[in-house]
Motif scaffolding. Structure first.
Motif, mmCIF file in Angstrom:
data_model
loop_
_atom_site.group_PDB
_atom_site.id
_atom_site.type_symbol
_atom_site.label_atom_id
_atom_site.label_comp_id
_atom_site.label_asym_id
_atom_site.label_seq_id
_atom_site.Cartn_x
_atom_site.Cartn_y
_atom_site.Cartn_z
ATOM 1 N N PHE A 163 0.858 -1.369 -0.444
ATOM 2 C CA PHE A 163 0.233 0.035 0.048
ATOM 3 C C PHE A 163 0.761 0.915 -0.075
ATOM 4 O O PHE A 163 0.204 2.328 -0.708
ATOM 5 C CB PHE A 163 -1.120 -0.207 1.177
ATOM 6 C CG PHE A 163 -2.148 0.607 1.389
ATOM 7 C CD1 PHE A 163 -2.011 2.249 1.321
ATOM 8 C CD2 PHE A 163 -3.337 0.144 0.101
ATOM 9 C CE1 PHE A 163 -3.230 3.006 1.259
ATOM 10 C CE2 PHE A 163 -4.397 1.129 0.103
ATOM 11 C CZ PHE A 163 -4.333 2.665 0.750
ATOM 12 N N LYS A 191 -0.058 5.069 2.313
ATOM 13 C CA LYS A 191 -0.710 6.239 1.465
ATOM 14 C C LYS A 191 -0.814 6.934 1.976
ATOM 15 O O LYS A 191 -0.979 8.191 1.303
ATOM 16 C CB LYS A 191 -2.540 5.482 0.872
ATOM 17 C CG LYS A 191 -2.542 6.521 -0.284
ATOM 18 C CD LYS A 191 -1.588 6.170 -1.179
ATOM 19 C CE LYS A 191 -2.281 6.446 -2.863
ATOM 20 N NZ LYS A 191 -1.447 7.458 -3.475
ATOM 21 N N VAL A 192 -0.942 7.098 3.415
ATOM 22 C CA VAL A 192 -1.251 8.252 4.557
ATOM 23 C C VAL A 192 0.019 9.014 4.535
ATOM 24 O O VAL A 192 -0.190 10.147 3.541
ATOM 25 C CB VAL A 192 -1.567 7.830 5.952
ATOM 26 C CG1 VAL A 192 -1.380 9.180 6.347
ATOM 27 C CG2 VAL A 192 -2.659 6.878 6.085
ATOM 28 N N ILE A 214 0.361 10.608 0.348
ATOM 29 C CA ILE A 214 -0.465 11.328 -0.299
ATOM 30 C C ILE A 214 -0.728 13.046 0.963
ATOM 31 O O ILE A 214 -0.560 13.904 0.458
ATOM 32 C CB ILE A 214 -1.760 10.608 -0.422
ATOM 33 C CG1 ILE A 214 -1.661 9.907 -1.759
ATOM 34 C CG2 ILE A 214 -2.450 11.715 -0.635
ATOM 35 C CD1 ILE A 214 -1.204 10.412 -2.472
ATOM 36 N N SER A 259 -10.684 5.689 10.320
ATOM 37 C CA SER A 259 -9.544 4.916 9.160
ATOM 38 C C SER A 259 -8.906 3.970 9.991
ATOM 39 O O SER A 259 -8.325 3.406 8.931
ATOM 40 C CB SER A 259 -8.667 6.480 9.194
ATOM 41 O OG SER A 259 -7.817 6.161 8.422
ATOM 42 N N ILE A 301 -8.144 0.346 7.673
ATOM 43 C CA ILE A 301 -6.763 -0.436 6.901
ATOM 44 C C ILE A 301 -6.676 -1.590 8.211
ATOM 45 O O ILE A 301 -6.353 -2.388 7.283
ATOM 46 C CB ILE A 301 -5.580 0.650 7.581
ATOM 47 C CG1 ILE A 301 -5.664 1.894 6.512
ATOM 48 C CG2 ILE A 301 -4.468 0.208 7.092
ATOM 49 C CD1 ILE A 301 -4.537 3.450 7.295
ATOM 50 N N CYS A 314 -15.241 2.305 5.161
ATOM 51 C CA CYS A 314 -14.537 3.238 3.839
ATOM 52 C C CYS A 314 -15.636 3.812 4.025
ATOM 53 O O CYS A 314 -15.856 5.437 3.317
ATOM 54 C CB CYS A 314 -14.272 2.493 2.351
ATOM 55 S SG CYS A 314 -12.818 1.663 2.789
ATOM 56 N N ASP A 361 -12.658 12.088 0.033
ATOM 57 C CA ASP A 361 -11.541 11.288 1.431
ATOM 58 C C ASP A 361 -11.061 10.161 0.305
ATOM 59 O O ASP A 361 -10.754 9.082 0.010
ATOM 60 C CB ASP A 361 -11.679 10.630 2.413
ATOM 61 C CG ASP A 361 -10.226 9.823 3.357
ATOM 62 O OD1 ASP A 361 -9.844 9.613 2.405
ATOM 63 O OD2 ASP A 361 -10.125 10.723 4.524
ATOM 64 N N ASN A 397 -8.203 8.556 1.059
ATOM 65 C CA ASN A 397 -7.766 6.826 0.891
ATOM 66 C C ASN A 397 -8.657 6.026 1.030
ATOM 67 O O ASN A 397 -8.942 4.629 1.152
ATOM 68 C CB ASN A 397 -6.831 7.440 2.643
ATOM 69 C CG ASN A 397 -5.903 7.576 2.456
ATOM 70 O OD1 ASN A 397 -4.678 7.061 1.959
ATOM 71 N ND2 ASN A 397 -5.499 8.452 3.768
ATOM 72 N N ALA A 418 -9.746 5.023 -2.158
ATOM 73 C CA ALA A 418 -8.052 3.718 -3.047
ATOM 74 C C ALA A 418 -8.838 2.596 -2.535
ATOM 75 O O ALA A 418 -8.955 1.619 -3.094
ATOM 76 C CB ALA A 418 -7.437 4.948 -2.425
ATOM 77 N N TYR A 419 -8.815 2.485 -0.894
ATOM 78 C CA TYR A 419 -8.947 1.140 -0.117
ATOM 79 C C TYR A 419 -10.623 0.611 -0.622
ATOM 80 O O TYR A 419 -10.416 -0.190 -0.613
ATOM 81 C CB TYR A 419 -9.275 1.396 1.496
ATOM 82 C CG TYR A 419 -7.839 1.215 2.218
ATOM 83 C CD1 TYR A 419 -7.152 0.886 1.993
ATOM 84 C CD2 TYR A 419 -7.442 2.609 2.399
ATOM 85 C CE1 TYR A 419 -5.972 0.449 2.882
ATOM 86 C CE2 TYR A 419 -6.284 2.878 2.999
ATOM 87 C CZ TYR A 419 -5.124 0.724 3.354
ATOM 88 O OH TYR A 419 -4.132 1.642 3.852
ATOM 89 N N ALA A 474 -10.729 8.281 -6.764
ATOM 90 C CA ALA A 474 -9.642 8.754 -6.195
ATOM 91 C C ALA A 474 -8.294 9.716 -6.967
ATOM 92 O O ALA A 474 -7.914 10.381 -6.626
ATOM 93 C CB ALA A 474 -8.759 7.586 -5.519
#
Length: 637
Positions: free
Chosen positions: A54, A57-58, A61, A86, A90, A105, A115, A117, A120-121, A142
């Protein structure tokens, strides 16, 4: 960024759709009892066990300049509740609980639809659950917020799964532009190019991989695919073997896909015996892989070994119980063994899993026909296939008389066939009782004879063209050293013919790319046998024939003489049988009807009105008479 597996499922779904469209009306020649609707399974797997992290990603981005201001605001505004949601998102994703991850999500997106993330998730989780349509929507959302290498790759991969191959290539190229060493992006770009039949471009991808990762297993797998699709089977097999050799994982695992692809290449090469040996030797190393027993079933089926095919398919079924095609294949094997109740049982099982299963649907109609009274089936067989039906006087009346019989004997069948057979049709006939047993015994024990006559002269005697003779023929040829320096002798004396399919497969080994022969039925429909570009070349080929060489013997002789310029025929004029036959068999009652059903020709040349004339005529029929004539011809060159 995201881990993905089982890419081959996409290809299987694709080919199942193609199977519904590509209905082949194959003609079974001279008692060929293999499945006429059989399709070569689409392999060329592109699965890989690569992990796309991953990438935090936090971090990648959150600290990008384009969103730094938004992040600052979010840090102030977000509650502890949001933070927990959040983190739970994850954790659920990383533990493989994708449904739960999507729930988290959605909670985040209900408060902040943009949002990054969460989008994307959610997109990745949906892709894991094979909901690619929804996945691509979230991933594209995203992308509107921000982008990086991993996101571009994920979009490209999902487009690949959706069979949007051009779109996939566009995004994979974007990922490569940001990171020119992004292995996964190159791999799936190549797989997309393979799907688009852009094999040269796919090879370039493999070459680019090699510039960064020398002797890369995935690059060799790609080259194996492109070569096999281009019918360069030996090169394809060689590359799959290199993929196996250079696959290096810390856990010591094997490159399963490359092993499967090697079986696929052997199968497409029509090396059925070799494929059987290979699959039997490797399947114990992949006890949870159903592909190897599936290939065994396919190969045994083509070779007419139906009991072995059933056993292999059953083994595959245990590993993949939801595959309707395996069940329909088993049903076909029971059909050809005339075990119609068992065949029907497996058809129903197949349709219960997939009501649109192509082969099960076809077999349903065949089983309906098989359930009819025997005399009705015989009448239908003659009506649908007899080449000279329009010349038969009072066919309907003769059929009605035959159909009135409540029970029929072998004599009844014989009399009916004689009543509708044209007098000058010498190739429609009826075999029963001990003659039927003798025929089966001869077919079962039929072996070609091979020996070396002298230095660089190889001799093969073929008594008839039964199932498996083509495999024996190919096995002998492949073992010969430097065949281009060898003289090949094919002895067809007293060979009455047999399966046109077998003869055409043998010709495929010896001829360049061409239309080998064509069958034309009474409606004018044409079925052609093709040769691919792969061939085994010899310095010279001699063919021995006599007046008893007929049918498939003539087909093989005429095709070699037509398409090669180094063929010499020795002997006497052949029989001149330019027609093929279709068979109706009853194993239970021990009889077989051979019915003329089509004309055959080679490059529009038929032997019906002109026998094959030898280049060198001789009177004797002993082998020595033929070899003496051959030696004189060799010395005269």
């Amino acid at each position: 960024m995201f881990e993905k597996n089982n890419v081959q499922n996409n290809f299987k779904k694709q080919m199942k759709e193609l199977e519904k469209e590509l209905i082949q009306k194959e003609k079974l020649e001279s008692g060929a009892f293999t499945n006429p609707y059989y399709k070569g399974r689409f392999y060329g797997y592109t699965d890989l066990d690569t992990k796309r992290e991953f990438l935090g990603k936090v971090k990648t981005i959150v600290f990008s300049p384009t969103v730094i201001t938004i992040v600052a605001i979010l840090i102030i505004a977000l509650s502890v509740s949001w933070s927990n949601t959040s983190n739970n998102m994850i954790k659920a994703y990383e533990s493989g609980n994708y449904t739960k991850a999507i729930e988290y999500c959605d909670k985040i997106l209900s408060k902040n639809p943009n949002d990054f993330n969460a989008l994307a998730y959610k997109g990745s989780s949906l892709a894991y659950l094979e909901n690619y349509e929804e996945a691509i929507i979230n991933l594209k959302k995203a992308e509107k917020i921000d982008f990086d290498t991993s996101l571009y790759f994920e979009i490209g991969y999902t487009d690949y799964e959706l069979q949007n191959y051009n779109e996939a290539i566009t995004y994979l190229n974007k990922a490569i532009a940001l990171d020119n060493r992004y292995l996964d992006a190159y791999i799936f770009k190549a797989y997309s190019l393979v799907a688009l039949e852009m094999y040269e471009e796919a090879d370039k991808c493999a070459d680019e991989i090699m510039t960064f990762y020398r002797d890369n297993a995935y690059a060799y797998n790609i080259k194996g695919l492109t070569n096999t699709y281009r019918e360069n089977y030996e090169q394809g097999i060689e590359n799959f073997e290199k993929a196996i050799e250079f696959y290096d994982e810390p856990d010591g695992s094997r490159f399963e896909v490359a092993y499967i692809n090697k079986a696929w290449a052997l199968y497409n090469q029509q090396s059925y015996e070799e494929c059987i040996e290979y699959c039997n030797g490797i399947k114990t190393s992949f006890v949870n892989c159903y592909d190897f027993p599936y290939y065994l079933g396919d190969c045994y089926s083509i070779l007419g070994e139906h009991e072995k095919a059933i056993s292999a398919y059953e083994e595959a079924r245990k590993l993949s119980p939801k595959d309707s095609t395996i069940l329909s294949r088993i049903a076909f094997e029971y059909y050809y063994l005339e075990k119609y109740d068992k065949s029907s049982e497996y058809v129903n099982k197949s349709l219960s899993l997939n009501e649109e299963d192509y082969e099960a649907t076809i077999l349903t109609d065949m089983l309906i026909e098989a359930s009819k009274p025997e005399n009705e089936r015989i009448v239908n067989f003659v009506k649908e296939n007899y080449l000279y039906l329009d010349k038969v006087v009072d066919f309907d009346q003769k059929s009605a008389t035959f159909l009135e019989k409540q029970e029929i004997t072998l004599l009844d069948i014989y009399n009916f066939l004689e009543s509708v057979r044209l007098k000058d049709d010498n190739f429609t006939f009826f075999i029963f009782d001990e003659y039927y047993d003798m025929m089966l015994e001869e077919d079962l024990n039929n072996k070609l004879e091979y020996k070396t006559l002298s230095d660089n002269i190889q001799y093969i005697k073929i008594d008839s063209f039964t199932i498996g003779i083509d495999e024996q023929f190919k096995s002998v040829l492949k073992k010969l050293p430097n065949p281009q320096e060898q003289t090949l002798v094919i002895d067809l004396r007293d060979n009455p013919g047999g399966l046109a399919t077998t003869a055409n497969r043998m010709l495929d080994f010896l001829l360049p790319e061409c239309v080998i022969s064509s069958m034309v039925d009474r409606t004018g429909e044409i079925f052609s046998y093709d040769s691919d570009k792969n061939l085994i070349s010899f310095k010279h080929i001699y063919i021995f024939v006599n007046e008893e060489s007929a049918s498939s013997s003539e087909l093989l002789t005429l095709a070699l003489k037509t398409y090669l310029d180094n063929v010499t025929v020795i002997g006497r004029p052949t029989l001149g049988k330019g027609v093929s036959q279709k068979a109706f068999e009853s194993k239970k009652n021990k009889y077989m009807i051979f019915l003329v059903d089509a004309y055959w020709n080679v490059n529009e040349i038929s032997v019906s009105n002109q026998k094959i004339q030898p280049d060198i005529k001789i009177k004797g029929n002993e082998l020595s008479h033929y070899t003496d004539a051959m030696e004189k011809h060799l010395l005269g060159k």
